[in-house]
Design a protein around this motif. Structure first.
Motif, mmCIF file in Angstrom:
data_model
loop_
_atom_site.group_PDB
_atom_site.id
_atom_site.type_symbol
_atom_site.label_atom_id
_atom_site.label_comp_id
_atom_site.label_asym_id
_atom_site.label_seq_id
_atom_site.Cartn_x
_atom_site.Cartn_y
_atom_site.Cartn_z
ATOM 1 N N ASN A 378 21.564 42.284 20.990
ATOM 2 C CA ASN A 378 21.377 40.762 20.302
ATOM 3 C C ASN A 378 20.691 39.891 21.569
ATOM 4 O OD1 ASN A 378 22.148 41.653 17.735
ATOM 5 N ND2 ASN A 378 24.228 41.023 17.997
ATOM 6 N N MET A 379 21.396 39.969 22.477
ATOM 7 C CA MET A 379 21.061 39.033 23.768
ATOM 8 C C MET A 379 19.446 39.441 24.166
ATOM 9 S SD MET A 379 24.621 39.121 25.906
ATOM 10 C CE MET A 379 23.746 38.328 27.231
ATOM 11 N N GLU A 380 19.102 40.826 24.190
ATOM 12 C CA GLU A 380 17.884 41.069 24.626
ATOM 13 C C GLU A 380 16.893 40.727 23.438
ATOM 14 O OE1 GLU A 380 17.899 45.336 24.953
ATOM 15 O OE2 GLU A 380 18.816 45.433 26.796
ATOM 16 N N ALA A 381 17.021 40.674 22.312
ATOM 17 C CA ALA A 381 16.124 40.270 21.367
ATOM 18 C C ALA A 381 16.082 38.768 21.158
ATOM 19 C CB ALA A 381 16.687 40.736 19.767
ATOM 20 N N GLU A 382 16.974 38.027 21.412
ATOM 21 C CA GLU A 382 17.116 36.639 21.848
ATOM 22 C C GLU A 382 16.158 36.098 22.651
ATOM 23 O OE1 GLU A 382 20.034 32.622 21.986
ATOM 24 O OE2 GLU A 382 20.911 34.835 21.808
ATOM 25 N N LEU A 383 16.412 36.693 23.989
ATOM 26 C CA LEU A 383 15.927 36.600 25.231
ATOM 27 C C LEU A 383 14.125 36.732 24.892
ATOM 28 C CD1 LEU A 383 15.414 35.831 28.109
ATOM 29 C CD2 LEU A 383 15.733 37.953 28.618
#
Length: 750
Positions: A378-383
């Motif tokens: 999720n963090m990678e997708a948000e970034l």
């Protein structure tokens, strides 16, 4: 040799060679019994016996009887018995049970093929394996297969088997007392080999000679396999040289108890063939088999057993946790609430608000790592999304949206400069929220707390009783008894008398006078007098047939006469059908013989149009054969029509007999029994025909000897089906026998 059976009965032969080996098959061991020898030496009589004589039945019927006796004696096991019957004729395989009337397993037009499974077990692809519920059904399958076998005639045997036949009994046994997934399977191969022939002795010609060549060839390949198995230095065994050796692969040097019976002639003229048979038997003695018990495991029961073991292990582990003060530990799959709790702990750990995650079991560890993985994704997708939006804002010009009428409050969107600082805001207009409906009139449905009342049903709503129901209720009530002053010796409430009987009785009273009572009101003294001891029903039954039951008895007699006429017509039509079938077979043989002679003399001559040239006699025979077939079909249709009429007449006879006995029962109670008395158990039966009396006597004789019932019923059932059912339809190109198979008792012994 293991033994010599000379002038031995069928009972002693089976006790010596068959009983022990069949018992082993019931315990899960494969077994094979085969008969080998010269043509006319008695192989078929040894294996099948006389199908019309119970005492002379062979090994196969006796093995079937023993199998079902073992099934009845082994009540602790659930045993399933199936039957298959295959014939090898001129290296072609045929299913001898394909002619049985069975809609669930239709006959396939594809040829039978021998195949092997992944464990090396041999089976016949396309061969029907039929379930046998009892001994009679299994014997019926045997007799059906025997009628479909191909037989021929030569100088040594007038009914010689022209094919190899393998009758197989498949057995599957499961325990009823043990909850185990294990079960045993086995099979009994009962092989009737065709006899070896020397053409200079049998003088076979034509198709019989061709059949003899195929028989000798397959038996030669069988001997080659036996020689190869006896030689320990041989690595390759030529099982696939013939259909017979490939089909008997398990029986020859495999997982099977194999026993061979060598049938020989007791004459000096057949000395060479006798010595050859004995040499083959001695080679057979050198073959070593390795029989093992066939134990399999049911996958469904295994899964159930494994589930029970898992439940037991869970309970044991839970007990161990309680003793170790870990009662809160659960080994069941995580619930949604537990997963959300782990997800919350992982977020707190990543935010820094939680310094340690408590580990309880392995499932929690796996779920914790899974939540870490989801958080990172999720963090990678948000970034990635933020970087993409920042790139789009750098490339697009400043956006200014003007407000319009009817729009609510505006919001601002910051504009990012090239250095990433916000230096200007853009206003966006957001529409106002819609007003909710407060008026109840605009809504649908009923308000809570308000329903509908049941109310009171009107008087007219009562259910109206049907006249038919009222009549039945009236009939079910006991009749009212009226008391009248009658002289002594007369019954009160006697049977009703018709007007004609009353008038006649009144006339007699007027002539002879009456001692007491009115003649008009007094019933027939003969009918209403009740003696202290009622007579037996058998004595007054004749009186009933001539009096009150005359109409019913006449109807019963007429129905029986019609039934006898239909039976007589059916018997005559059956004889005509059989005679026509015999004539058709003779004509077919003549046509084939003329065709064979024409091909040998002139060859296959054809015209310019491609039509075959035949002589006048052959053409006349073909035309006559077609006419006979049409006549046969007409007779067969008439026979089926008469059989349907027989069934209808039999139904009428049964109904009339039942009605007559009911009327007699009522009449007997009214005339001779008092209130509350019951009819004697010995009520007479209606007059029976000679055939019905014969069937009763025959049933009584069969009940005295229970062992013969299955054999007799199976034989009768097969003969009846062959007489009345439609002719067998075999697939195109299949070889049919020129001679109808008959019981071995018709063989001539010289």
């Amino acid at each position: 040799m293991d033994g010599i059976l000379h002038n031995c009965s069928q009972d002693d032969t089976y006790d010596e060679v068959g009983r022990e080996i069949v018992t082993g098959a019931m315990d899960g061991y494969n077994t094979t019994i085969m008969a080998y020898g010269q043509t006319g030496a008695g192989k078929t009589f040894t294996m099948t016996g006389d199908t019309s004589n119970y005492r002379l039945r062979g090994i196969i019927p006796r093995a079937i009887s023993q199998v079902f006796q073992e099934v009845c004696s082994r009540q602790e096991n659930s045993i399933r018995v199936s039957i298959s019957y295959v014939e090898i004729y001129n290296e072609m395989m045929y299913d001898l049970l394909a002619t049985l009337p069975d809609q669930d397993t239709p006959t396939s037009s594809n040829p039978l093929v021998i195949a092997e499974d992944n464990k090396g077990h041999v089976y016949v692809k396309g061969l029907s394996v039929r379930l046998a519920e009892n001994e009679e059904e299994a014997l019926n399958m045997l007799f059906e297969g025997e009628t479909n076998r191909v037989i021929g005639a030569h100088s040594l045997n007038t009914n010689s088997s022209r094919s190899h036949c393998v009758f197989t009994i498949h057995i599957e046994s499961r325990s009823r007392t043990k909850s185990s997934a294990q079960y045993t399977v086995s099979k009994i191969n009962l092989v009737d080999l065709a006899g070896s022939e020397r053409l200079n002795k049998t003088h076979s010609t034509g198709s019989t000679e061709r059949e003899a060549l195929y028989i000798n060839k397959s038996l030669s390949f069988l001997e080659q396999v036996i020689v190869a198995l006896a030689d320990k230095r041989r690595d390759h065994i030529p099982y696939r040289q013939s259909k017979l050796t490939h089909l008997l692969k398990d029986s020859l040097g495999g997982n099977c108890h194999t026993l061979m019976i060598a049938n020989i002639w007791g004459e000096v003229a057949q000395m060479e063939e006798t010595i050859s048979t004995l040499r083959f038997a001695s080679r057979m003695m050198c073959v070593s088999n390795e029989p093992v018990q066939n134990i399999l495991h049911d996958p469904v029961l295994l899964v159930q057993q494994y589930e029970k073991e898992l439940d037991a292990l869970r309970q044991e582990l839970a007990m161990h946790d309680v003793l170790a003060n870990r009662a809160s530990v659960s080994y069941e799959p995580l619930t949604e609430g537990e997963r959300e709790d782990i997800q919350r702990q992982v977020r707190q750990y990543l935010d820094g608000t939680l310094t340690e995650i408590e580990v309880i079991n392995v499932r929690q560890i796996k779920e914790t790592f899974a939540q870490f993985k989801i958080s990172i994704q999720n963090m990678e997708a948000e970034l990635e999304e933020r970087l993409q939006s920042m790139a789009e804002m750098r490339q697009s010009p400043p956006l200014q949206l003007s407000s319009s009428s009817g729009v609510g409050a505006a919001t601002t969107v910051p504009r990012v400069s090239s250095k990433g600082n916000t230096n200007k805001q853009t206003k966006l207009n957001i529409p106002a929220q819609l007003q909710a409906f407060n008026d109840d009139s605009e809504l649908v449905g009923d308000t809570d707390g308000q329903g509908f009342g049941i109310g009171t049903a009107p008087v007219a709503a009562k259910q109206i009783v049907s006249p038919v129901v009222a009549t039945k209720k009236l009939k079910s009530k006991p009749p009212k008894k009226y008391s009248t002053n009658k002289p002594d010796g007369l019954a009160v409430g006697g049977p009703l008398v018709s007007s004609g009987e009353i008038s006649q009785h009144s006339l007699e009273q007027a002539r002879g006078g009456s001692r007491s009572g009115s003649p008009e009101m007094m019933p027939d003294k003969k009918l209403t007098t009740k003696p202290s001891t009622p007579p037996p029903p058998q004595e007054v039954f004749e009186e009933f047939k001539k009096g009150r039951g005359v109409n019913i008895y006449q109807a019963l007699t007429d129905s029986k006469d019609k039934l006898q006429v239909r039976k007589k017509n059916a018997m005559e039509l059956s004889k005509s059908v059989n005679e026509t079938k015999r004539q058709i077979d003779q004509l077919r043989v003549q046509v084939e013989e003329r065709t064979r002679k024409r091909l040998e003399t002139t060859g296959d001559l054809v015209t310019d149009n491609g039509e075959v040239v035949i002589d006048e006699k052959e053409y006349a025979a073909i035309v006559e054969l077609k006419k006979m077939k049409q006549h046969y079909r007409s007779l067969y249709d008439n026979l089926m029509s008469v059989k349907r009429e027989m069934q209808f007449c039999q139904h009428k006879v049964d109904l009339s007999r039942q009605k007559m006995m009911e009327e007699f029962d009522t009449w007997y109670k009214q005339c001779y029994l008092g209130d509350g008395e019951q009819t004697n158990s010995g009520l007479p039966q209606a007059v029976e025909s000679n055939q019905e009396m014969f069937d009763k006597v025959q049933a009584q004789l069969l009940n005295n000897d229970i062992d013969t019932q299955a054999f007799y019923h199976a034989r009768t059932r097969t003969d009846k089906r062959l007489l009345t059912d439609s002719p067998v339809k075999r697939r195109p190109g299949a070889v049919t026998s020129n001679v109808k198979n008959k019981p071995p008792t018709l063989l001539t012994v010289t």
